[in-house]
Design a protein around this motif. Structure first.
Motif, PDB file in Angstrom:
ATOM      1  N   THR A 189      12.686   5.507  -9.604  1.00  0.00           N
ATOM      2  CA  THR A 189      11.861   6.395  -8.771  1.00  0.00           C
ATOM      3  C   THR A 189      10.388   6.016  -8.889  1.00  0.00           C
ATOM      4  O   THR A 189       9.622   6.185  -7.938  1.00  0.00           O
ATOM      5  CB  THR A 189      12.055   7.856  -9.185  1.00  0.00           C
ATOM      6  N   GLY A 190       9.990   5.501 -10.046  1.00  0.00           N
ATOM      7  CA  GLY A 190       8.618   5.030 -10.194  1.00  0.00           C
ATOM      8  C   GLY A 190       8.331   3.846  -9.292  1.00  0.00           C
ATOM      9  O   GLY A 190       7.259   3.759  -8.687  1.00  0.00           O
ATOM     10  N   ASP A 191       9.305   2.939  -9.177  1.00  0.00           N
ATOM     11  CA  ASP A 191       9.151   1.788  -8.281  1.00  0.00           C
ATOM     12  C   ASP A 191       9.043   2.250  -6.830  1.00  0.00           C
ATOM     13  O   ASP A 191       8.261   1.697  -6.047  1.00  0.00           O
ATOM     14  CB  ASP A 191      10.345   0.837  -8.420  1.00  0.00           C
ATOM     15  N   ILE A 192       9.827   3.264  -6.466  1.00  0.00           N
ATOM     16  CA  ILE A 192       9.775   3.791  -5.100  1.00  0.00           C
ATOM     17  C   ILE A 192       8.392   4.356  -4.812  1.00  0.00           C
ATOM     18  O   ILE A 192       7.803   4.085  -3.753  1.00  0.00           O
ATOM     19  CB  ILE A 192      10.847   4.874  -4.891  1.00  0.00           C
ATOM     20  N   ALA A 193       7.855   5.146  -5.747  1.00  0.00           N
ATOM     21  CA  ALA A 193       6.533   5.745  -5.553  1.00  0.00           C
ATOM     22  C   ALA A 193       5.454   4.681  -5.411  1.00  0.00           C
ATOM     23  O   ALA A 193       4.590   4.762  -4.522  1.00  0.00           O
ATOM     24  CB  ALA A 193       6.207   6.679  -6.718  1.00  0.00           C
ATOM     25  N   VAL A 194       5.503   3.664  -6.259  1.00  0.00           N
ATOM     26  CA  VAL A 194       4.505   2.590  -6.194  1.00  0.00           C
ATOM     27  C   VAL A 194       4.649   1.803  -4.900  1.00  0.00           C
ATOM     28  O   VAL A 194       3.656   1.488  -4.223  1.00  0.00           O
ATOM     29  CB  VAL A 194       4.655   1.654  -7.412  1.00  0.00           C
ATOM     30  N   ALA A 195       5.890   1.483  -4.528  1.00  0.00           N
ATOM     31  CA  ALA A 195       6.125   0.680  -3.326  1.00  0.00           C
ATOM     32  C   ALA A 195       5.681   1.401  -2.069  1.00  0.00           C
ATOM     33  O   ALA A 195       5.004   0.809  -1.206  1.00  0.00           O
ATOM     34  CB  ALA A 195       7.603   0.320  -3.230  1.00  0.00           C
ATOM     35  N   GLU A 196       6.036   2.667  -1.949  1.00  0.00           N
ATOM     36  CA  GLU A 196       5.683   3.402  -0.733  1.00  0.00           C
ATOM     37  C   GLU A 196       4.181   3.675  -0.665  1.00  0.00           C
ATOM     38  O   GLU A 196       3.593   3.666   0.422  1.00  0.00           O
ATOM     39  CB  GLU A 196       6.474   4.707  -0.648  1.00  0.00           C
ATOM     40  N   THR A 197       3.550   3.900  -1.800  1.00  0.00           N
ATOM     41  CA  THR A 197       2.098   4.050  -1.809  1.00  0.00           C
ATOM     42  C   THR A 197       1.426   2.751  -1.397  1.00  0.00           C
ATOM     43  O   THR A 197       0.478   2.746  -0.609  1.00  0.00           O
ATOM     44  CB  THR A 197       1.602   4.479  -3.204  1.00  0.00           C
ATOM     45  N   THR A 198       1.936   1.641  -1.925  1.00  0.00           N
ATOM     46  CA  THR A 198       1.378   0.324  -1.584  1.00  0.00           C
ATOM     47  C   THR A 198       1.512   0.034  -0.098  1.00  0.00           C
ATOM     48  O   THR A 198       0.568  -0.435   0.555  1.00  0.00           O
ATOM     49  CB  THR A 198       2.092  -0.773  -2.394  1.00  0.00           C
ATOM     50  N   TRP A 199       2.695   0.322   0.466  1.00  0.00           N
ATOM     51  CA  TRP A 199       2.904   0.051   1.883  1.00  0.00           C
ATOM     52  C   TRP A 199       2.014   0.935   2.756  1.00  0.00           C
ATOM     53  O   TRP A 199       1.451   0.479   3.750  1.00  0.00           O
ATOM     54  CB  TRP A 199       4.370   0.248   2.247  1.00  0.00           C
ATOM     55  N   ALA A 200       1.883   2.212   2.390  1.00  0.00           N
ATOM     56  CA  ALA A 200       1.065   3.130   3.173  1.00  0.00           C
ATOM     57  C   ALA A 200      -0.402   2.724   3.154  1.00  0.00           C
ATOM     58  O   ALA A 200      -1.085   2.749   4.183  1.00  0.00           O
ATOM     59  CB  ALA A 200       1.222   4.562   2.657  1.00  0.00           C
ATOM     60  N   LEU A 201      -0.921   2.336   1.982  1.00  0.00           N
ATOM     61  CA  LEU A 201      -2.333   1.936   1.940  1.00  0.00           C
ATOM     62  C   LEU A 201      -2.535   0.590   2.620  1.00  0.00           C
ATOM     63  O   LEU A 201      -3.614   0.305   3.152  1.00  0.00           O
ATOM     64  CB  LEU A 201      -2.869   1.946   0.512  1.00  0.00           C
ATOM     65  N   ALA A 202      -1.478  -0.251   2.628  1.00  0.00           N
ATOM     66  CA  ALA A 202      -1.575  -1.522   3.361  1.00  0.00           C
ATOM     67  C   ALA A 202      -1.713  -1.260   4.854  1.00  0.00           C
ATOM     68  O   ALA A 202      -2.499  -1.921   5.542  1.00  0.00           O
ATOM     69  CB  ALA A 202      -0.350  -2.378   3.085  1.00  0.00           C
ATOM     70  N   ARG A 203      -0.956  -0.285   5.357  1.00  0.00           N
ATOM     71  CA  ARG A 203      -1.071   0.069   6.774  1.00  0.00           C
ATOM     72  C   ARG A 203      -2.467   0.610   7.068  1.00  0.00           C
ATOM     73  O   ARG A 203      -3.081   0.271   8.083  1.00  0.00           O
ATOM     74  CB  ARG A 203      -0.014   1.105   7.149  1.00  0.00           C
ATOM     75  N   GLY A 204      -2.972   1.472   6.169  1.00  0.00           N
ATOM     76  CA  GLY A 204      -4.346   1.951   6.323  1.00  0.00           C
ATOM     77  C   GLY A 204      -5.348   0.813   6.281  1.00  0.00           C
ATOM     78  O   GLY A 204      -6.352   0.826   7.001  1.00  0.00           O
ATOM     79  N   GLY A 205      -5.087  -0.179   5.439  1.00  0.00           N
ATOM     80  CA  GLY A 205      -5.981  -1.337   5.350  1.00  0.00           C
ATOM     81  C   GLY A 205      -5.995  -2.165   6.616  1.00  0.00           C
ATOM     82  O   GLY A 205      -7.045  -2.677   7.033  1.00  0.00           O
ATOM     83  N   ILE A 206      -4.838  -2.290   7.266  1.00  0.00           N
ATOM     84  CA  ILE A 206      -4.761  -3.031   8.532  1.00  0.00           C
ATOM     85  C   ILE A 206      -5.571  -2.321   9.605  1.00  0.00           C
ATOM     86  O   ILE A 206      -6.342  -2.937  10.356  1.00  0.00           O
ATOM     87  CB  ILE A 206      -3.294  -3.197   8.969  1.00  0.00           C
ATOM     88  N   TYR A 207      -5.416  -0.998   9.695  1.00  0.00           N
ATOM     89  CA  TYR A 207      -6.205  -0.228  10.650  1.00  0.00           C
ATOM     90  C   TYR A 207      -7.691  -0.413  10.376  1.00  0.00           C
ATOM     91  O   TYR A 207      -8.497  -0.608  11.297  1.00  0.00           O
ATOM     92  CB  TYR A 207      -5.870   1.258  10.536  1.00  0.00           C
TER      93      TYR A 207
END
Length: 251
Positions: A100-118
């Motif tokens: 579950t820790g990996d899930i939290a880190v992965a989804e946070t990373t992906w979400a901020l990556a999308r914000g970074g692209i914007y």
């Protein structure tokens, strides 16, 4: 790192749905041209610390911060809810070595990556139009990644408490006032007392102030305060999401 496997999975899913990325990116751009440029032709600008800032230059960094927020919050709320409650993706993921820790880190990373692209796209527009007047603007993109991290962590944590799609009305109810009143279109000096204190405590306001300080060169100790505050909120959200995911998926 195991979390990167889930990040790669998300990237593969969106490879054929890149048009979806335009939805959150377009809104701040429309605000910039309609209010920043259009209304700015009537207003002129504001005095900030003895420096006159044209209105478009005042609004542009606020929309930059909003771009980072939009990108992160889209994935950290709607998409994570779908994966958690409907697709049951995380139940399948936990059958692998991921935790579950990996899930939290992965989804946070992906979400901020999308914000970074914007944010990267919007920052390019600012540079082309001359709305970034300081070399400190080079740090605006890392600042936007920090904003994305904050909203990704908090958004994911909040999503773990949602029961149905109707609960997302609360997300809109929170985001819209932040976009309108977090010093985005007018200085915060228009408010006083508890209202102003409440606005200053919102993560978008801290992000708007930070981006504005970087693009105008008005960097100071307050900038560091914003960085620490945003990082603390993002970490709190990610840890809270990790705990909640463990409760939902492992019990």
């Amino acid at each position: 790192m195991n979390a990167w496997r889930l990040v790669s999975r998300n990237a593969l899913v969106y490879r054929r749905e890149w048009v979806v990325f335009l939805t959150g990116f377009a809104e701040p751009v429309f605000y910039l041209f309609s209010i920043g440029v259009g209304v700015g032709a009537l207003i002129g600008g504001f005095d900030m610390g003895g420096q006159f800032v044209p209105y478009a230059n005042f609004v542009a960094p606020a929309m930059l911060a909003t771009s980072a927020m939009n990108g992160a919050i889209m994935d950290a709320t709607f998409n994570i809810f779908f994966r958690l409650k409907h697709a049951k993706l995380y139940d399948a993921v936990l059958a692998t070595p991921l935790t579950t820790g990996d899930i939290a880190v992965a989804e946070t990373t992906w979400a901020l990556a999308r914000g970074g692209i914007y944010s990267a796209g919007f920052l390019l527009i600012m540079l082309v139009m001359g709305y970034a007047t300081s070399w400190w603007a080079l740090l605006a993109l890392p600042a936007c990644l920090l904003i994305g991290y904050t909203f990704a962590g908090l958004g994911m944590w909040a999503t773990t408490y949602m029961k149905n799609w109707q609960d997302f009305e609360y997300v809109t109810l929170l985001l819209m006032p932040m976009v309108l009143f977090s010093g985005t279109f007018f200085p915060l000096e228009a408010f006083a007392g508890p209202v102003r204190w409440l606005i200053e405590a919102t993560p978008l306001y801290r992000g708007v102030v930070l981006c504005r300080e970087l693009t105008t060169g008005a960097v100071g100790l307050a900038s560091l305060v914003s960085v620490v505050y945003l990082a603390a909120l993002g970490t709190l959200g990610m840890l809270g999401a990790r705990r909640r995911l463990a409760q939902l998926l492992l019990t």
